[in-house]
Design an enzyme around this catalytic site. Structure first.
Site, PDB file in Angstrom:
ATOM      1  N   ASP A   1      47.538  -2.273  17.303  1.00  0.00           N
ATOM      2  CA  ASP A   1      46.419  -1.817  16.470  1.00  0.00           C
ATOM      3  C   ASP A   1      45.573  -3.016  16.032  1.00  0.00           C
ATOM      4  O   ASP A   1      45.081  -3.071  14.901  1.00  0.00           O
ATOM      5  CB  ASP A   1      46.897  -1.004  15.263  1.00  0.00           C
ATOM      6  CG  ASP A   1      45.776  -0.148  14.653  1.00  0.00           C
ATOM      7  OD1 ASP A   1      44.643  -0.147  15.195  1.00  0.00           O
ATOM      8  OD2 ASP A   1      46.030   0.508  13.625  1.00  0.00           O
TER       9      ASP A   1
ATOM     10  N   ASN B   1      45.078   0.972   8.014  1.00  0.00           N
ATOM     11  CA  ASN B   1      45.252   2.419   8.085  1.00  0.00           C
ATOM     12  C   ASN B   1      46.029   2.790   9.346  1.00  0.00           C
ATOM     13  O   ASN B   1      45.547   2.482  10.442  1.00  0.00           O
ATOM     14  CB  ASN B   1      43.876   3.098   8.102  1.00  0.00           C
ATOM     15  CG  ASN B   1      43.982   4.596   7.949  1.00  0.00           C
ATOM     16  OD1 ASN B   1      44.968   5.102   7.420  1.00  0.00           O
ATOM     17  ND2 ASN B   1      42.982   5.315   8.422  1.00  0.00           N
TER      18      ASN B   1
ATOM     19  N   HIS C   1      37.899  -7.842  12.134  1.00  0.00           N
ATOM     20  CA  HIS C   1      36.735  -7.570  11.278  1.00  0.00           C
ATOM     21  C   HIS C   1      36.067  -8.883  10.912  1.00  0.00           C
ATOM     22  O   HIS C   1      36.763  -9.886  10.712  1.00  0.00           O
ATOM     23  CB  HIS C   1      37.158  -6.862   9.989  1.00  0.00           C
ATOM     24  CG  HIS C   1      37.581  -5.446  10.193  1.00  0.00           C
ATOM     25  ND1 HIS C   1      36.696  -4.449  10.525  1.00  0.00           N
ATOM     26  CD2 HIS C   1      38.792  -4.865  10.111  1.00  0.00           C
ATOM     27  CE1 HIS C   1      37.351  -3.304  10.645  1.00  0.00           C
ATOM     28  NE2 HIS C   1      38.628  -3.521  10.403  1.00  0.00           N
TER      29      HIS C   1
HETATM   30 ZN   LIG Z   1      44.600   4.554  14.073  1.00  0.00          ZN
END
Ligand SMILES: [Zn+2]
Lengths: 438, 332
Positions: free
Chosen positions: A305, A278, A309
């Site tokens: 970014d 995203n 995970h």
């Molecule tokens: Zn963001």
């Protein structure tokens, strides 16, 4: 402190010189310093490009709260291996970094880890909820000295709140970094809205949901005379808006991620959630618009970014998988592949977008400095001729969610010097800098 | 063919093989003993993460007519909220030596993930995934269409028959319809022309790249009369998300009203009326349309069992479906 003689490096990919590193600073730069460097440890840098240590303006270190995904320790090891000497740690931890206490905790964890400078980013709003401002001044005045504020992961979508935040941070030369995503237009969104989403039957994330917020925010920044930073710009239309804003003299900076410079939504056809991110992967047209925008200066910086995970958050149905990709350990390779090897950027440009400008946006004075005598010795030695087949299992990050798994990427970090100390040497993790006194 | 995940990647030859085999299976359904021993001792798992009694019963009937053992595994509720259940469930089924998995899931792509994950080795049949695809529905629709063609053209047999030259109008919520997508790919592979009709809000952005005509007016799409008109189910809740203002307006503009059926009659058209079910009578389809002699709704249900028998048979008997695979039109 040991001194190091970096021999035969190409400074910013240009002239070849030796670099003598002593007491955390660049003592001398010049041809053949061997005679002047008695007792220094020699680092052979023939064929390597010397860059100022990279600065990541957009990292998710996950600590506190999601230590199963990443810790400050593992995330900053990954950063060092990627050639970074500083990272800005986003605020969406648990608890959220919306108080002086949390940003000081993250800052201290980074300091004691010793791999890179860790600059906490403060949340704009309490709990990232977009309802009321967090105690921004308290974070700015804390030992963490926060200068960048962002609700990243969430958009500050309330226009009044955004206006106030832009105004408020002017008091200490801070900046608001916006994750531009109109929430109503992206309810349930799973991927870029376009011909691929139509075919796959996944709810679309339309480009306009990003562009509309960027358009609003550059106009707000102009109106109140503030600077604004746009995180992970991903569409051709966003490029056009930022280009227009800069021509108009608006104080806006923009960031692109490595993955948006290389990958497209065609990858989603695999339904492999490693490609779920995203903002989402866009089209080939967007990728090329982003590359051109980096080349012409519309996009100022590369931000990874980096979003690690755990496996269980990715090994599931696409629609319930977490958003995000790891990026710290592959960023410079993707920059070389998409921007240098394509002839769009020189290594001097790379230094600007991966180090100098990110440090300037985040007001980090000791980073992103020129490779010059007397400057802090934050240096990355990059081998542009190397190739690496990406194996996430060998990454220092806890995250295995690299979208480049199995891809052959160009280039490799040979050494990273952080405050004159090699955190990475011979392409492998070395040791952190000894913890300085608090 | 190792799995049946979509009709997008189903070749012309493979599709005709499934349909011809389905015709043979249909003959079994007409006997007093409706059973073949073909899959005796094999286990077919119906893995349903989303409720669909009709589809489950259809697959169950198909598997049982082939003498397979059937296990119904309903995992509703554990699906999208906690996704690891897909992996755990798949590994459980693998440990139980399932010979084939029929999966229905509200998340688009789940069958493909299951097939490609390495979590389980068995053939996977997509029984409908999110708003992505529903390939056995498209196959049963194609079977119904070629029966209709054989009928109107006075042919004795449908064997080897494709849909070349047929015009099919598909009406309704294309945006959220896996049936519309699977139908489009399969019908065009088999040579038919497809027209989609819907309010623009219910058509996906990006539809311009699809091999179909798109019109917004149902009356325009029905003149001249097509070979078949397929009415897609429309959920009333869509109007709450502003896809259309009211059910009444939808029915008036895009429903198959008694007046529109009468117009087909007046034109002397042979148009078949199709619906994948379950129907919303009075919304997308009037009772006059649903109960008219043109309606193939019950044929579709019958053909569903035959097509699913065919698919299970071909996947589990190990016959290679595409020895002389013809590429999909989009890939040529
Ligand atoms: Zn963001």
């Amino acid at each position: 402190m040991t001194s190091y003689l970096i021999q035969g490096a190409q400074l910013l990919g240009e002239q070849t010189a030796d670099i003598l590193v002593e007491d955390g600073v660049i003592r001398r730069i010049g041809p053949d310093l061997a005679a002047a460097a008695d007792g220094a440890r020699v680092v052979d840098a023939a064929g390597l490009v010397a860059l100022p240590g990279l600065v990541d303006i957009h990292t998710h270190l996950r600590e506190p709260g999601r230590e199963d995904a990443e810790t400050v320790e593992t995330g900053t090891r990954a950063a060092a291996l990627g050639g970074y000497t500083a990272v800005f740690a986003m605020a969406n931890s648990d608890p959220v970094a919306d108080t002086a206490g949390v940003v000081e905790q993250v800052h201290e964890l980074g300091r004691s880890a010793g791999w890179v400078d860790v600059r906490p980013v403060g949340a704009v709003t309490v709990g990232l909820k977009g309802e009321r401002l967090s105690e921004i001044m308290a974070m700015a005045e804390s030992r963490a000295g926060v200068r960048m504020f962002s609700d990243d992961g969430m958009c500050v979508h309330d226009p009044v709140l955004m206006r106030r935040a832009l105004e408020y941070v002017k008091g200490f030369d801070g900046v608001v970094a916006q994750h531009a995503q109109e929430p109503r237009l992206t309810e349930g969104a799973q991927m870029n809205e376009g011909s691929v989403s139509a075919e796959l039957g996944l709810t679309g994330w339309p480009a306009v949901a990003e562009e509309a917020v960027i358009a609003r925010d550059v106009l707000l920044a102009e109106h109140v005379g503030s600077r604004v930073h746009i995180c992970h710009l991903s569409t051709r239309g966003s490029v056009d808006i930022v280009r227009w804003a800069k021509q108009r003299g608006i104080d806006v900076t923009a960031e692109a991620t490595p993955h948006h410079l290389l990958l497209t939504d065609e990858r989603v056809r695999s339904f492999d959630p490693v490609f779920k991110v995203n903002p989402p992967l866009r089209t080939d047209e967007d990728v090329h618009a982003l590359r051109e925008a980096v080349a012409d200066g519309t996009i100022d910086v590369i931000g990874t970014d980096h979003a690690p995970h755990p496996a269980e958050d990715k090994e599931c149905e696409w629609s319930c998988a977490a958003n995000g990709m790891t990026g710290l350990e592959t960023a410079l390779s993707v920059v070389q592949l998409s921007l240098v090897d394509t002839g769009l950027l020189t290594w001097r440009d790379v230094a600007r977008i991966t180090s100098e400008t990110p440090a300037r946006i985040g007001r980090l004075a000791t980073q992103g400095r020129p490779l010059a005598e007397g400057e802090p010795a934050n240096i990355t030695l990059w081998d542009p001729a190397a190739t690496t087949v990406v194996d996430p299992a060998r990454h220092a990050s806890k995250g295995r969610n690299s979208p480049y798994r199995g891809m052959e990427l160009p280039g490799a970090v040979r050494a990273t010097f952080f405050r004159g100390h090699p955190t990475v040497l011979d392409g492998a993790l070395n040791t952190p800098v000894p913890t300085p006194a608090a | 063919m190792r799995h049946l995940l979509s009709t997008k990647d189903l070749s012309y030859d493979a599709a005709l093989t499934v349909l011809d085999t389905a015709d043979q299976m249909a003959a079994v359904g007409e006997r007093s003993v409706k059973k073949l021993p073909a899959l005796r001792g094999r286990t077919v798992v119906n893995l349903f993460f989303e409720d669909s009694t009709r589809t489950r019963i259809s697959f169950e009937t198909a598997a049982k007519r082939l003498s397979a053992d059937v296990i119904n595994f309903s995992a509703k509720g554990s699906s999208v909220s906690k996704g690891e259940s897909l992996k755990d469930t798949a590994q459980t089924l693998a440990a139980m030596s399932a010979d084939a998995v029929v999966i229905r899931h509200s998340a688009s792509g789940s069958p493909q993930q299951l097939a490609e994950s390495g979590w389980i080795d068995a053939p996977v049949v997509n029984a409908g995934d999110g708003t992505h695809e529903h390939p056995t529905q498209a196959l049963l629709d194609a079977m119904t269409l070629r029966q209709h063609r054989a009928r109107t053209e006075g042919r004795e047999s449908t064997r080897g028959l494709d849909l070349e030259g047929m015009h099919v109008v598909i009406v309704g919520d294309v945006l959220h319809s896996r049936v519309a997508r699977s139908d489009l790919w399969l019908f065009t592979t088999l040579g038919a022309r497809v027209t989609f009709v819907a309010p623009p809000t219910l058509l996906p952005v990006g539809i311009a790249d699809w091999p179909c005509r798109v019109v917004f007016s149902l009356d325009e799409a029905l003149d001249p009369a097509p070979d078949a008109v397929m009415m897609l189910r429309v959920q009333r809740e869509r109007m709450h998300a502003a896809f259309f203002p009211t059910a009444q307006e939808y029915a008036r503009e895009w429903g198959l009203t008694p007046e529109r059926v009468a117009a087909l009659d007046d034109a002397g058209a042979t148009t078949a009326i199709m619906h994948p079910g379950p129907m919303n009578r009075g919304l997308e389809i009037s009772s006059a349309a649903a109960d008219s002699p043109r309606s193939t709704v019950l044929d579709q249900v019958r053909n569903g069992v035959s097509v699913r028998m065919s698919v299970l048979y071909l996947l589990l008997s190990g016959d290679d479906l595409d020895p002389t695979s013809t590429p999909h039109p989009q890939e040529r």
